[in-house]
Design an enzyme around this catalytic site. Structure first.
Site, PDB file in Angstrom:
ATOM      1  N   MET A   1     -56.168 -63.269 -16.928  1.00  0.00           N
ATOM      2  CA  MET A   1     -55.879 -61.914 -17.409  1.00  0.00           C
ATOM      3  C   MET A   1     -54.635 -61.373 -16.699  1.00  0.00           C
ATOM      4  SD  MET A   1     -59.485 -60.229 -18.397  1.00  0.00           S
ATOM      5  CE  MET A   1     -60.005 -59.727 -16.779  1.00  0.00           C
TER       6      MET A   1
ATOM      7  N   LEU B   1     -51.262 -62.247 -11.471  1.00  0.00           N
ATOM      8  CA  LEU B   1     -51.546 -63.550 -10.860  1.00  0.00           C
ATOM      9  C   LEU B   1     -51.388 -63.536  -9.342  1.00  0.00           C
ATOM     10  CD1 LEU B   1     -49.775 -65.881 -13.443  1.00  0.00           C
ATOM     11  CD2 LEU B   1     -52.129 -65.024 -13.445  1.00  0.00           C
ATOM     12  N   HIS B   2     -52.318 -64.221  -8.684  1.00  0.00           N
ATOM     13  CA  HIS B   2     -52.268 -64.375  -7.228  1.00  0.00           C
ATOM     14  C   HIS B   2     -52.418 -65.861  -6.906  1.00  0.00           C
ATOM     15  CE1 HIS B   2     -56.562 -64.846  -7.694  1.00  0.00           C
ATOM     16  NE2 HIS B   2     -56.652 -63.639  -8.245  1.00  0.00           N
TER      17      HIS B   2
ATOM     18  N   GLY C   1     -54.790 -67.614  -6.066  1.00  0.00           N
ATOM     19  CA  GLY C   1     -55.956 -68.270  -6.679  1.00  0.00           C
ATOM     20  C   GLY C   1     -55.597 -68.827  -8.052  1.00  0.00           C
ATOM     21  N   HIS C   2     -54.997 -67.973  -8.891  1.00  0.00           N
ATOM     22  CA  HIS C   2     -54.573 -68.439 -10.224  1.00  0.00           C
ATOM     23  C   HIS C   2     -53.574 -69.581 -10.095  1.00  0.00           C
ATOM     24  CE1 HIS C   2     -55.365 -64.045 -11.232  1.00  0.00           C
ATOM     25  NE2 HIS C   2     -56.155 -64.679 -12.074  1.00  0.00           N
TER      26      HIS C   2
HETATM   27  O1  PAF Z   1     -61.692 -64.985 -15.388  1.00  0.00           O
HETATM   28  C1  PAF Z   1     -60.915 -64.325 -16.101  1.00  0.00           C
HETATM   29  O2  PAF Z   1     -59.832 -63.934 -15.697  1.00  0.00           O
HETATM   30  C2  PAF Z   1     -61.331 -63.986 -17.522  1.00  0.00           C
HETATM   31  O3  PAF Z   1     -62.678 -63.702 -17.598  1.00  0.00           O
HETATM   32  C3  PAF Z   1     -60.934 -65.048 -18.554  1.00  0.00           C
HETATM   33  C4  PAF Z   1     -61.665 -66.358 -18.306  1.00  0.00           C
HETATM   34  C5  PAF Z   1     -59.442 -65.281 -18.500  1.00  0.00           C
HETATM   35  C6  PAF Z   1     -61.291 -64.592 -19.969  1.00  0.00           C
HETATM   36  O4  PAF Z   1     -60.628 -63.399 -20.293  1.00  0.00           O
END
Ligand code: PAF
Length: 278
Positions: free
Chosen positions: A30, A33-34, A36-37
């Site tokens: 979503m 971003l940090h 972790g992502h």
């Molecule tokens: O974990 C998240 O950021 C959200 O729940 C996801 C999996 C991107 C779905 O919108």
């Protein structure tokens, strides 16, 4: 790296790779971003020929309108981080692109959504399944990467993917933490400096509970965690559950090595979750 806003454009860009049977790794996010992502994207980069990251604040998974309105949106900065991380395609659609009409599908998750987040965030997981299934339909990934911070979400997505027979491997990736233990989350940027100073108590309490579990009855341990969190002024615990890691059902005795402690805590109006394996 290319940023796409429409499903058609992304599908078209992925076609040549698919034709050559190259593998696609997918990281749904979503945004905001940090590290972790970025660890998910890095793992996807290592294991696949093409990496797609989606950035979409999915309205159907928010049960709190304020949380949706205040969710951080930082597309430009996100794109720069992904470019540096070796991502090939970013998919950043509008709400209209993903939901041209209302999604009325309801998903069955067995018992997996009956406690914890499922109890406190009505409809949340149904919204997650709506968007993740739509994204899987567009990206058709070979592997999709999810962080273990959202422990229940991971179990639910695994279940959904299996149930709906998506030919995708769901890859779970460890929580990335700040130096003081705080689990990385996009919501952390909404903490005030004073809140930021106290929230490491959450991870520190979980870690301390690991040292106690072998010699403390689970209900006493739960009370200890709750008391410890509440002793910190400014934190309010929503739940702490000790569950079987696979079924997510509440455990009443310490007898397996498959237990997970899962917690949700409010610091002011910021809701944080974390978990630990025992
Ligand atoms: O974990 C998240 O950021 C959200 O729940 C996801 C999996 C991107 C779905 O919108």
């Amino acid at each position: 790296m290319t940023v796409f806003e429409t499903k058609d454009a992304l599908v078209k860009a992925l076609q040549p790779y698919r034709a050559k049977h190259q593998s696609t790794g997918f990281v749904p996010t979503m945004g905001a971003l940090h590290a972790g992502h970025l660890s998910l994207a890095a793992r996807a980069r290592k294991e696949n020929d093409v990496v797609v990251v989606s950035i979409f604040v999915n309205p159907t998974q928010f049960n709190d309108r304020n949380d949706l309105a205040n969710y951080p949106r930082t597309l430009q900065a996100d794109a720069e981080k992904l470019q540096a991380g070796g991502c090939d395609f970013v998919f950043a659609p509008s709400v209209e692109e993903m939901y041209p009409e209302k999604d009325t599908r309801t998903f069955d998750f067995g018992l997996l959504d009956k406690g914890m987040e499922g109890t406190f965030r009505a409809g949340h997981f149904n919204g997650v399944a709506q968007i993740v299934s739509k994204l899987f339909d567009v990206v058709q990934p070979d592997r999709a990467y999810f962080g273990e911070k959202d422990f229940q979400q991971l179990a639910i997505i695994r279940y959904m993917a299996q149930n709906l027979r998506y030919p995708v491997e769901i890859v779970s990736c460890p929580i990335v933490r700040e130096a003081d233990g705080l689990a990385m989350s996009s919501r952390n940027v909404r903490l005030t400096p004073a809140q930021r100073r106290i929230v490491p108590v959450i991870a520190q309490t979980l870690l301390a509970s690991r040292g106690k579990i072998a010699h403390t009855p689970l209900n006493e341990l739960k009370k200890w965690v709750s008391d410890t969190i509440h002793q910190t002024e400014g934190l309010k615990m929503e739940y702490f559950e000790i569950v079987d890691r696979n079924t997510l059902q509440t455990a009443d005795t310490f007898r397996s090595n498959a237990l997970q402690g899962c917690i949700a805590v409010h610091a002011g109006n910021v809701r944080l979750i974390d978990n630990i394996s025992y």
